[in-house]
Design an enzyme around this catalytic site. Sequence first.
Site, PDB file in Angstrom:
ATOM      1  N   THR A  79      -5.458  -0.194   8.536  1.00 30.19           N
ATOM      2  CA  THR A  79      -5.027   0.826   9.480  1.00 30.19           C
ATOM      3  C   THR A  79      -6.177   1.318  10.347  1.00 30.19           C
ATOM      4  O   THR A  79      -7.348   1.218   9.954  1.00 30.19           O
ATOM      5  CB  THR A  79      -4.432   2.035   8.702  1.00 30.19           C
ATOM      6  OG1 THR A  79      -4.189   3.113   9.597  1.00 30.19           O
ATOM      7  CG2 THR A  79      -5.404   2.514   7.636  1.00 30.19           C
ATOM      8  N   ASP A  80      -5.835   1.890  11.507  1.00 28.38           N
ATOM      9  CA  ASP A  80      -6.860   2.503  12.348  1.00 28.38           C
ATOM     10  C   ASP A  80      -7.402   3.798  11.758  1.00 28.38           C
ATOM     11  O   ASP A  80      -8.473   4.272  12.147  1.00 28.38           O
ATOM     12  CB  ASP A  80      -6.319   2.778  13.754  1.00 28.38           C
ATOM     13  CG  ASP A  80      -5.053   3.632  13.788  1.00 28.38           C
ATOM     14  OD1 ASP A  80      -4.582   4.065  12.718  1.00 28.38           O
ATOM     15  OD2 ASP A  80      -4.523   3.848  14.894  1.00 28.38           O
ATOM     16  N   GLU A  81      -6.706   4.358  10.782  1.00 31.63           N
ATOM     17  CA  GLU A  81      -7.111   5.655  10.238  1.00 31.63           C
ATOM     18  C   GLU A  81      -8.429   5.593   9.477  1.00 31.63           C
ATOM     19  O   GLU A  81      -9.050   6.630   9.226  1.00 31.63           O
ATOM     20  CB  GLU A  81      -6.002   6.242   9.365  1.00 31.63           C
ATOM     21  CG  GLU A  81      -4.729   6.506  10.150  1.00 31.63           C
ATOM     22  CD  GLU A  81      -3.731   7.374   9.413  1.00 31.63           C
ATOM     23  OE1 GLU A  81      -4.159   8.290   8.683  1.00 31.63           O
ATOM     24  OE2 GLU A  81      -2.530   7.127   9.572  1.00 31.63           O
ATOM     25  N   TYR A 101      -5.388   9.068   1.865  1.00 33.80           N
ATOM     26  CA  TYR A 101      -4.809   7.781   2.277  1.00 33.80           C
ATOM     27  C   TYR A 101      -5.835   6.923   3.007  1.00 33.80           C
ATOM     28  O   TYR A 101      -6.094   5.774   2.620  1.00 33.80           O
ATOM     29  CB  TYR A 101      -3.590   8.006   3.170  1.00 33.80           C
ATOM     30  CG  TYR A 101      -3.234   6.782   3.986  1.00 33.80           C
ATOM     31  CD1 TYR A 101      -2.899   5.575   3.365  1.00 33.80           C
ATOM     32  CD2 TYR A 101      -3.258   6.821   5.384  1.00 33.80           C
ATOM     33  CE1 TYR A 101      -2.604   4.443   4.106  1.00 33.80           C
ATOM     34  CE2 TYR A 101      -2.953   5.693   6.127  1.00 33.80           C
ATOM     35  CZ  TYR A 101      -2.630   4.510   5.497  1.00 33.80           C
ATOM     36  OH  TYR A 101      -2.339   3.386   6.232  1.00 33.80           O
ATOM     37  N   ARG A 133      -1.171  20.397   9.182  1.00 35.70           N
ATOM     38  CA  ARG A 133      -1.533  19.973   7.837  1.00 35.70           C
ATOM     39  C   ARG A 133      -3.061  19.907   7.712  1.00 35.70           C
ATOM     40  O   ARG A 133      -3.767  19.796   8.715  1.00 35.70           O
ATOM     41  CB  ARG A 133      -0.921  18.610   7.520  1.00 35.70           C
ATOM     42  CG  ARG A 133      -1.608  17.436   8.180  1.00 35.70           C
ATOM     43  CD  ARG A 133      -1.002  16.129   7.687  1.00 35.70           C
ATOM     44  NE  ARG A 133      -1.572  15.002   8.411  1.00 35.70           N
ATOM     45  CZ  ARG A 133      -0.914  13.889   8.670  1.00 35.70           C
ATOM     46  NH1 ARG A 133       0.337  13.752   8.285  1.00 35.70           N
ATOM     47  NH2 ARG A 133      -1.501  12.889   9.310  1.00 35.70           N
ATOM     48  N   ASN A 177       2.704   1.997  13.651  1.00 31.64           N
ATOM     49  CA  ASN A 177       3.844   1.122  13.912  1.00 31.64           C
ATOM     50  C   ASN A 177       5.135   1.925  14.001  1.00 31.64           C
ATOM     51  O   ASN A 177       5.253   3.020  13.440  1.00 31.64           O
ATOM     52  CB  ASN A 177       3.987   0.099  12.785  1.00 31.64           C
ATOM     53  CG  ASN A 177       3.024  -1.067  12.887  1.00 31.64           C
ATOM     54  OD1 ASN A 177       3.398  -2.220  12.733  1.00 31.64           O
ATOM     55  ND2 ASN A 177       1.762  -0.775  13.146  1.00 31.64           N
ATOM     56  N   LYS A 228      -7.680   3.305   1.937  1.00 36.81           N
ATOM     57  CA  LYS A 228      -7.605   2.074   2.734  1.00 36.81           C
ATOM     58  C   LYS A 228      -8.998   1.611   3.152  1.00 36.81           C
ATOM     59  O   LYS A 228      -9.275   0.404   3.201  1.00 36.81           O
ATOM     60  CB  LYS A 228      -6.724   2.286   3.955  1.00 36.81           C
ATOM     61  CG  LYS A 228      -5.234   2.392   3.646  1.00 36.81           C
ATOM     62  CD  LYS A 228      -4.671   1.113   3.018  1.00 36.81           C
ATOM     63  CE  LYS A 228      -4.639  -0.038   4.003  1.00 36.81           C
ATOM     64  NZ  LYS A 228      -3.995  -1.245   3.389  1.00 36.81           N
ATOM     65  N   ALA A 284       0.841  -1.195   0.000  1.00 38.94           N
ATOM     66  CA  ALA A 284       0.000   0.000   0.000  1.00 38.94           C
ATOM     67  C   ALA A 284       0.876   1.245   0.000  1.00 38.94           C
ATOM     68  O   ALA A 284       2.004   1.232   0.493  1.00 38.94           O
ATOM     69  CB  ALA A 284      -0.907   0.031   1.234  1.00 38.94           C
ATOM     70  N   ALA A 343      -9.026   7.162   3.174  1.00 39.57           N
ATOM     71  CA  ALA A 343     -10.182   6.846   2.328  1.00 39.57           C
ATOM     72  C   ALA A 343      -9.864   5.697   1.384  1.00 39.57           C
ATOM     73  O   ALA A 343     -10.704   4.810   1.151  1.00 39.57           O
ATOM     74  CB  ALA A 343     -10.603   8.080   1.533  1.00 39.57           C
TER      75      ALA A 343
END
Length: 354
Positions: free
Chosen positions: A135-137, A161, A293, A191, A165, A84, A163
Amino acid sequence: MAIRRVLVTGGAGFIGSAVVRHMIAQGYEIINVDKLTYSGNLDCVRSVEQSPGYRFHQADIADRQAMAAILEQDQPDAIMHLAAETHVDRSIDRPQEFIDTNIVGTFTLLDAALSYWRSLDGERHSNFRFHHISTDEVFGSLALQDPAFTEQSRYEPSSPYSASKAAADHLARAWHVTFGLPVILTNSSNNYGAFHFPEKLIPLTILNAIEGKPLPIYGNGENVRDWLYVEDHARALELALTRGRIGESYNVGGGAERSNLAVVELICDILDKRRPIEGGRSYRELISFVPDRPGHDLRYALDSSKVETELGWKPLESFESGLEKTVDWFLDNESWWRPIREQKYGGERLGIGG
């Protein structure tokens, strides 16, 4: 073991290479498939490349013909999909790459895996697994007082990113529900550890500090992440692959929430002891706050009780012990990171929140 030969996508990346090294050590045969983009580095798996059960293919997961050929040739018992694009800052500047790899690439791999799985007979068909690593995002942002995300939390991605995933997660679930592909999903927190590409917060801070450069922190540094030592994550992924229930998802968190400022300050404190600055100055004096950001999520945290209860996993490293090991690794392995800093990535991007 029912699963002996595993195809790992993205196995030359940070987390993927940790999985490759761990799985080889546990006696698995590994087929490493990696496109070798800017963050892919075969030096990360140099220690296992001579292992009799290891083979490597440079290929793009979005190349349907290549994926089908590799599956037919190497006949894996399972796929662990880690390939990814992962860096939030890069996704803001160049979202197309994230759509191409994370969404189109995952679709292409699922399509090839489905055809391959349908061609298997008997126990090989029933034992096959497609493990999608995420990912947790994908869950979006938490307020400081909110409970941690569970496997039932709503998806609310904020960046290109996350979105991309989230879309990949949905595709993997759809291929299980609609086509019966035996899918297992895991979502992990941030990580850190050895071989971490130096665009992310921890390696960037370590290397900038070593070189006496500013240590940039977005906003006021209050953004909180749950930190997971990469080798603990690799152990969890093996357990999810071999013991996880088909169709289920598992959250893998480190149980170590820290603000970005606290992380940078701890790195400085470790370096003050490991490599003191002449004159008694502290590395903390290099900390520099910069404009935030766009769409910066305030906090991520994962509830790992399901993976702990069902699969018997717990992290072995505390954040403090894992971070000390990580700092020591970067201090001892300049031959790995120096060429990256000089040829691929010199720290010109922040890379501190994703």
